[in-house]
Design an enzyme around this catalytic site. Structure first.
Site, short mmCIF file in Angstrom:
data_model
loop_
_atom_site.label_atom_id
_atom_site.label_comp_id
_atom_site.label_asym_id
_atom_site.label_seq_id
_atom_site.Cartn_x
_atom_site.Cartn_y
_atom_site.Cartn_z
N LYS A 72 0.83 -1.21 0.00
CA LYS A 72 0.00 0.00 0.00
C LYS A 72 0.87 1.27 0.00
O LYS A 72 0.43 2.32 -0.46
CB LYS A 72 -0.93 0.02 1.21
CG LYS A 72 -1.86 -1.19 1.36
CD LYS A 72 -3.12 -1.06 0.54
CE LYS A 72 -4.15 -2.14 0.84
NZ LYS A 72 -3.76 -3.52 0.56
C1 LIG Z 1 -4.22 -4.69 -0.12
C2 LIG Z 1 -3.38 -5.92 -0.20
C3 LIG Z 1 -3.59 -6.91 -1.20
C4 LIG Z 1 -4.71 -6.82 -2.21
O1 LIG Z 1 -4.46 -5.84 -3.19
P1 LIG Z 1 -5.68 -5.34 -4.12
O2 LIG Z 1 -5.11 -4.19 -4.88
O3 LIG Z 1 -6.75 -4.92 -3.16
O4 LIG Z 1 -6.08 -6.47 -4.99
C5 LIG Z 1 -2.73 -8.00 -1.22
N1 LIG Z 1 -1.73 -8.15 -0.31
C6 LIG Z 1 -1.52 -7.22 0.66
C7 LIG Z 1 -0.43 -7.46 1.65
C8 LIG Z 1 -2.32 -6.08 0.75
O5 LIG Z 1 -2.09 -5.19 1.72
#
Ligand SMILES: *Cc1c(COP(=O)(O)O)cnc(C)c1O
Length: 500
Positions: free
Chosen positions: A113
């Protein structure tokens, strides 16, 4: 280029306006009117560029109302060695002769993120300035853990912004809570809510929809906004790292310029894999997109059958960031796959909100079949994969990345596809160290009752990997926010924070 809603193409707005608004008034998501392409020459020049230079080039193609200087400033503030521990912002780890792990977790919160939330605040502040809005932006976030910390890190000390994060006091792990309550910055506020995540989320939504609160805030020079994952300003920075990975593979001689690759993504809200898809529409040579889910496998079924059905049990898994039954960003893919048909997209979304279910047209089914492969891995398979990869290749994957690897292995045994493959790695193994330790030891419940910091140390001893400094230092960090509130009182908390 302009932006419009996935549900209505009539309103034309700039990318800066799309980033400020976040979501369209009709509930749709903003999409660009066209997808820009990179010329063959431009693709070749990427190989010799730094991550930051690659980002400037790709962002410039989409954010056409921003000046080159504005984009450069945003990129240089976001992707620094200080914040990512390395100049190589998204390094590619060669697992074996066919598989390359794209590590997206070197940012301050150890999860992917950060790739978007480190730059979003700068894109947002620039957008506000460009569009002549003369207000300080106030970001309100309800979090179940990871997003709150990533948003705090992104917005801390960004002038022209303030941020208030609300977390459920009993709904986050000890490390997650410490990450938030020790947050530094002169514009941040962190508050525990006596209740669960829904209580925090409902409280924040109430503030957003309370018009008398908005106008009170406005008379004091504030404007409320959110850092939601469907904001275009969070999606566009994610396109960069797929280009960057491809450029690195060309540079290292792993592939020839123009060769196709597969991309595997552990998927929840469909943002990360959609970014990969947009990269391919820009000209990135991709053979298959492999969509990996955990046992909340609504996307696996959708991509294989064309029927989206969220009416099913919700499972808590060891990859919690993918525990999602409504993948919001899928709407952008549907819009594209329908031939940019806003009426059709709107109809699917109406069915989803009325019945929790919709079935796409034959045309979209054909589109999905050609481009995507989808499967899922349950917790047992995920843990087995972590152990196997460590034994065979000496590499530690977190629980989300391991879902992707498990699904990729199934794909290869089914298809015998030899195409070189990028596996998106979305979190540091230290972020989910309890489950990772159990996976390595092959026993369940091993970590029960253990202190989280003890587990970090054990994982480090077992693997010889250093604990990321941002997690290790938490143990002795000063708690700066020890305030909790009742679920009815979120508005008062924000009022006190802003001195309204
Ligand atoms: C948010 C997240 C995901 C999923 O990503 P999307 O863009 O929502 O598909 C996968 N792994 C981690 C560690 C995340 O924080």
């Amino acid at each position: 280029m302009f932006y419009h809603s996935t549900r209505d193409e009539s309103a034309h707005i700039s990318s800066a306006e799309a980033i400020i608004k976040g979501l369209a008034k009709d509930g749709g998501l903003f999409v660009p009117s066209e997808i820009p392409c990179l010329s063959a020459d431009e693709i070749k020049t990427l190989a010799d560029k730094s991550y930051q230079e690659r980002a400037i080039m790709i962002l410039g193609k989409f954010l056409t109302d921003y000046t080159q200087k504005e984009i450069t400033d945003c990129v240089e503030k976001a992707y620094t060695k200080e914040k990512f521990g390395t100049n190589n912002i998204a390094p590619l780890y060669k697992l074996n002769s066919k598989e390359y792990v794209l590590e997206l977790w070197h940012g301050p919160t150890c999860a992917f993120k950060d790739m978007a939330l480190q730059i979003l605040p700068h894109l947002l502040v620039t957008a506000v300035r460009k569009t002549g809005v003369d207000k300080e932006i106030v970001i309100l976030v309800a979090t179940s853990g990871d997003t709150g910390k990533a948003a705090l890190e992104g917005f801390a000390d960004v002038s022209g912004t303030r941020i208030n994060v609300f977390y459920p006091s009993d709904g986050v792990s000890k490390v997650q809570k410490l990450q938030m309550v020790t947050q530094k910055g002169n514009n941040v506020n962190v508050t525990g809510v006596n209740g669960n995540f829904d209580d925090a989320q409902t409280g924040v939504k109430k503030i957003f929809t309370n018009e008398s609160f908005s106008s009170l805030a406005e008379t004091h020079g504030f404007m409320l906004s959110s850092a939601n994952s469907i904001n275009w300003g969070r999606l566009v920075p994610q396109i960069v790292y797929y280009w960057s990975a491809y450029a690195d593979m060309c540079k290292e001689g792993e592939i020839n310029f123009g060769d196709k690759v597969n991309i595997v993504v552990p998927t929840g809200n469909f943002g990360n894999i959609l970014a990969a898809y947009y990269a391919s529409e820009m000209g990135l040579p991709v053979n298959k997109f492999i969509c990996a889910s955990n046992s909340n496998n609504v996307l696996t079924d959708f991509l294989n059958t064309g029927i989206y059905d969220k009416n099913r049990d919700f499972n808590l898994t060891i990859s919690p960031s993918m525990d999602i039954l409504i993948s919001s960003n899928l709407e952008r893919l549907l819009h594209f796959a329908s031939g940019r048909n806003c009426t059709e997209t709107k109809e699917y979304m109406a069915q989803l909100s009325e019945t929790g279910k919709y079935e796409v047209s034959e045309k979209i089914k054909e589109f999905l079949k050609q481009k995507f492969s989808a499967d899922f891995a349950d917790d047992t398979e995920t843990k087995e994969t972590i152990r196997k990869v460590f034994q065979k290749d000496g590499y530690i994957m977190d629980t989300h990345t391991a879902v992707a690897k498990a699904v990729y292995d199934k794909y290869v045994s089914k298809t015998k596809d030899e195409t070189k493959t990028i596996i998106a790695s979305t979190a540091s193994p230290y972020k989910f160290s309890g489950s990772v330790m159990e996976a390595l030891d092959g026993s369940d419940g091993l970590m029960f009752g253990k202190d989280e910091f003890e587990i970090l140390t054990e994982l480090s001893e077992k693997t010889g990997l250093e604990i990321p400094a941002s997690l290790a230092s938490l143990k002795d960090a000063t708690v700066l926010f020890d305030i909790t509130c009742e679920k009815e009182d979120l508005e008062q908390v924000v009022k006190d924070f802003l001195r309204l």
